[in-house]
Design a protein around this motif. Structure first.
Motif, PDB file in Angstrom:
ATOM      1  N   VAL A 147       0.844  -1.192   0.000  1.00 32.66           N
ATOM      2  CA  VAL A 147       0.000   0.000   0.000  1.00 32.66           C
ATOM      3  C   VAL A 147       0.880   1.242   0.000  1.00 32.66           C
ATOM      4  O   VAL A 147       0.738   2.142  -0.806  1.00 32.66           O
ATOM      5  CB  VAL A 147      -0.939   0.005   1.223  1.00 32.66           C
ATOM      6  CG1 VAL A 147      -1.746   1.287   1.278  1.00 32.66           C
ATOM      7  CG2 VAL A 147      -1.853  -1.211   1.186  1.00 32.66           C
ATOM      8  N   MET A 148       1.791   1.278   0.929  1.00 33.42           N
ATOM      9  CA  MET A 148       2.812   2.331   1.036  1.00 33.42           C
ATOM     10  C   MET A 148       3.942   1.745   1.855  1.00 33.42           C
ATOM     11  O   MET A 148       3.853   0.599   2.315  1.00 33.42           O
ATOM     12  CB  MET A 148       2.240   3.601   1.668  1.00 33.42           C
ATOM     13  CG  MET A 148       1.502   3.385   2.968  1.00 33.42           C
ATOM     14  SD  MET A 148       0.851   4.909   3.727  1.00 33.42           S
ATOM     15  CE  MET A 148      -0.191   5.569   2.447  1.00 33.42           C
ATOM     16  N   ASP A 149       5.015   2.490   2.031  1.00 30.78           N
ATOM     17  CA  ASP A 149       6.143   1.908   2.754  1.00 30.78           C
ATOM     18  C   ASP A 149       5.774   1.667   4.219  1.00 30.78           C
ATOM     19  O   ASP A 149       4.817   2.238   4.745  1.00 30.78           O
ATOM     20  CB  ASP A 149       7.392   2.781   2.618  1.00 30.78           C
ATOM     21  CG  ASP A 149       7.298   4.060   3.434  1.00 30.78           C
ATOM     22  OD1 ASP A 149       7.427   3.984   4.666  1.00 30.78           O
ATOM     23  OD2 ASP A 149       7.100   5.125   2.831  1.00 30.78           O
ATOM     24  N   LYS A 150       6.527   0.787   4.869  1.00 26.73           N
ATOM     25  CA  LYS A 150       6.180   0.332   6.213  1.00 26.73           C
ATOM     26  C   LYS A 150       6.145   1.462   7.237  1.00 26.73           C
ATOM     27  O   LYS A 150       5.298   1.472   8.132  1.00 26.73           O
ATOM     28  CB  LYS A 150       7.159  -0.761   6.657  1.00 26.73           C
ATOM     29  CG  LYS A 150       7.011  -2.067   5.894  1.00 26.73           C
ATOM     30  CD  LYS A 150       7.981  -3.121   6.406  1.00 26.73           C
ATOM     31  CE  LYS A 150       7.822  -4.424   5.642  1.00 26.73           C
ATOM     32  NZ  LYS A 150       8.780  -5.460   6.119  1.00 26.73           N
ATOM     33  N   THR A 151       7.063   2.403   7.117  1.00 20.57           N
ATOM     34  CA  THR A 151       7.090   3.506   8.078  1.00 20.57           C
ATOM     35  C   THR A 151       5.809   4.331   7.985  1.00 20.57           C
ATOM     36  O   THR A 151       5.189   4.664   9.003  1.00 20.57           O
ATOM     37  CB  THR A 151       8.309   4.405   7.835  1.00 20.57           C
ATOM     38  OG1 THR A 151       9.499   3.623   7.906  1.00 20.57           O
ATOM     39  CG2 THR A 151       8.376   5.524   8.863  1.00 20.57           C
ATOM     40  N   ALA A 152       5.408   4.657   6.744  1.00 20.77           N
ATOM     41  CA  ALA A 152       4.189   5.432   6.537  1.00 20.77           C
ATOM     42  C   ALA A 152       2.968   4.671   7.046  1.00 20.77           C
ATOM     43  O   ALA A 152       2.093   5.236   7.714  1.00 20.77           O
ATOM     44  CB  ALA A 152       4.027   5.754   5.048  1.00 20.77           C
ATOM     45  N   PHE A 153       2.911   3.388   6.735  1.00 19.58           N
ATOM     46  CA  PHE A 153       1.757   2.577   7.122  1.00 19.58           C
ATOM     47  C   PHE A 153       1.673   2.450   8.638  1.00 19.58           C
ATOM     48  O   PHE A 153       0.580   2.506   9.219  1.00 19.58           O
ATOM     49  CB  PHE A 153       1.837   1.201   6.467  1.00 19.58           C
ATOM     50  CG  PHE A 153       0.519   0.504   6.350  1.00 19.58           C
ATOM     51  CD1 PHE A 153      -0.429   0.936   5.432  1.00 19.58           C
ATOM     52  CD2 PHE A 153       0.205  -0.573   7.154  1.00 19.58           C
ATOM     53  CE1 PHE A 153      -1.659   0.300   5.320  1.00 19.58           C
ATOM     54  CE2 PHE A 153      -1.025  -1.207   7.052  1.00 19.58           C
ATOM     55  CZ  PHE A 153      -1.947  -0.778   6.132  1.00 19.58           C
ATOM     56  N   THR A 154       2.824   2.316   9.295  1.00 18.08           N
ATOM     57  CA  THR A 154       2.845   2.211  10.754  1.00 18.08           C
ATOM     58  C   THR A 154       2.362   3.501  11.405  1.00 18.08           C
ATOM     59  O   THR A 154       1.628   3.477  12.402  1.00 18.08           O
ATOM     60  CB  THR A 154       4.261   1.880  11.246  1.00 18.08           C
ATOM     61  OG1 THR A 154       4.663   0.622  10.682  1.00 18.08           O
ATOM     62  CG2 THR A 154       4.309   1.789  12.758  1.00 18.08           C
ATOM     63  N   LEU A 155       2.755   4.652  10.842  1.00 20.37           N
ATOM     64  CA  LEU A 155       2.275   5.926  11.365  1.00 20.37           C
ATOM     65  C   LEU A 155       0.748   5.999  11.292  1.00 20.37           C
ATOM     66  O   LEU A 155       0.088   6.437  12.243  1.00 20.37           O
ATOM     67  CB  LEU A 155       2.886   7.087  10.574  1.00 20.37           C
ATOM     68  CG  LEU A 155       4.342   7.445  10.877  1.00 20.37           C
ATOM     69  CD1 LEU A 155       4.857   8.441   9.847  1.00 20.37           C
ATOM     70  CD2 LEU A 155       4.478   8.009  12.278  1.00 20.37           C
ATOM     71  N   CYS A 156       0.205   5.576  10.156  1.00 22.18           N
ATOM     72  CA  CYS A 156      -1.256   5.598   9.997  1.00 22.18           C
ATOM     73  C   CYS A 156      -1.918   4.610  10.951  1.00 22.18           C
ATOM     74  O   CYS A 156      -2.971   4.903  11.528  1.00 22.18           O
ATOM     75  CB  CYS A 156      -1.625   5.274   8.554  1.00 22.18           C
ATOM     76  SG  CYS A 156      -1.149   6.548   7.355  1.00 22.18           S
ATOM     77  N   GLU A 157      -1.305   3.448  11.123  1.00 28.91           N
ATOM     78  CA  GLU A 157      -1.861   2.428  12.015  1.00 28.91           C
ATOM     79  C   GLU A 157      -1.935   2.942  13.446  1.00 28.91           C
ATOM     80  O   GLU A 157      -2.963   2.789  14.128  1.00 28.91           O
ATOM     81  CB  GLU A 157      -0.996   1.172  11.953  1.00 28.91           C
ATOM     82  CG  GLU A 157      -1.443   0.070  12.898  1.00 28.91           C
ATOM     83  CD  GLU A 157      -0.482  -1.098  12.949  1.00 28.91           C
ATOM     84  OE1 GLU A 157      -0.892  -2.177  13.404  1.00 28.91           O
ATOM     85  OE2 GLU A 157       0.686  -0.913  12.561  1.00 28.91           O
ATOM     86  N   GLU A 158      -0.854   3.564  13.923  1.00 33.08           N
ATOM     87  CA  GLU A 158      -0.799   4.013  15.311  1.00 33.08           C
ATOM     88  C   GLU A 158      -1.847   5.072  15.614  1.00 33.08           C
ATOM     89  O   GLU A 158      -2.349   5.166  16.734  1.00 33.08           O
ATOM     90  CB  GLU A 158       0.599   4.552  15.615  1.00 33.08           C
ATOM     91  CG  GLU A 158       1.668   3.466  15.671  1.00 33.08           C
ATOM     92  CD  GLU A 158       3.063   4.031  15.884  1.00 33.08           C
ATOM     93  OE1 GLU A 158       3.238   5.265  15.757  1.00 33.08           O
ATOM     94  OE2 GLU A 158       3.977   3.232  16.179  1.00 33.08           O
TER      95      GLU A 158
END
Length: 244
Positions: free
Chosen positions: A201-212
């Motif tokens: 979907v997007m890179d892991k760092t970006a996705f983790t920010l959205c998840e948190e």
């Protein structure tokens, strides 16, 4: 017979991440002015519905730091060059929007006082409240982070209601739809499922920010006119990532 009034937006504040690679259209390099003209007309239509709009744009049509690293350029140096590429695209987008009468402000994570404001979160929010389109350039201002991460970071900083990633594909698929014609499309999918299936979907760092922060994400095809406007009006377009 009078035209029906446009549907009211379901989001108050939106951040759109635009693909730099998509901006080159059918060109091998640079900015396709026809693509740019299509984008700014759609962004203006979104603003006219009353949505507060912020934009992050990539630089892949001009320079990609990751690619440069494959021919022995230092990754950090290449990424900094990529950040400058995003500023070129951001300036082009700004000028095109203002030629259509849309008020904008360009903010950079790298100090460039002659061409852009430095990024200040509270100032960016104030611009949005005044109806100006805020364009964020320069990525995060640090190497080793993508413009996806910059988009997620800025979306959270300005308290956006949704992050729209407008790219060359029509959403999230079980495999690359440009290479696998039978790939399954996900209209709605939980973020945990995206992680479990290893979907891109997007890179892991970006996705983790959205998840948190439980930031909703919508992935759509930027080359299909009207998609962004339909999304802000609550229509089902592309793929919607939600969090449990």
């Amino acid at each position: 017979m009078p035209n029906p009034e446009p549907q009211r937006p379901v989001y108050k504040r939106v951040l759109v991440k635009l693909s730099g690679e998509a901006l080159q259209g059918k060109l091998s390099f640079g900015i396709d002015d026809k693509v740019l003209a299509t984008w700014v007309r759609e962004l203006r239509a979104v603003v006219e519905t009353g949505v507060e709009l912020a934009v992050v744009i990539g630089g892949g049509n001009i320079f990609r730091g990751v690619s440069a690293a494959t021919w022995n350029m230092t990754r950090a140096h290449g990424d900094c060059m990529g950040m400058l590429a995003t500023m070129i695209n951001a300036m082009a987008l700004q000028d095109a929007l203002e030629q259509l009468g849309v008020q904008t402000r360009l903010q950079s994570s790298i100090k460039m006082e002659e061409i852009a404001e430095s990024f200040i979160r509270r100032r960016a929010i104030r611009h949005l409240e005044k109806g100006r389109v805020v364009i964020f350039g320069g990525g995060t201002g640090n190497p080793y982070f993508t413009t996806d991460t910059a988009a997620a970071l800025r979306a959270l900083e300005i308290s956006a209601d949704v992050l729209i990633k407008a790219t060359r594909v029509s959403g999230i698929y079980s495999a690359d739809p440009e290479q696998h014609k039978t790939a399954e499309h996900y209209a709605t999918i939980a973020g945990d499922e995206v992680i479990r299936r290893g979907l891109k979907v997007m890179d892991k760092t970006a996705f983790t920010l959205c998840e948190e922060s439980k930031m909703p994400i919508v992935i759509c095809n930027v080359n299909e006119p009207g998609n962004i406007q339909r999304i802000v009006q609550g229509m089902k377009v592309g793929s919607y990532v939600h969090w449990e």
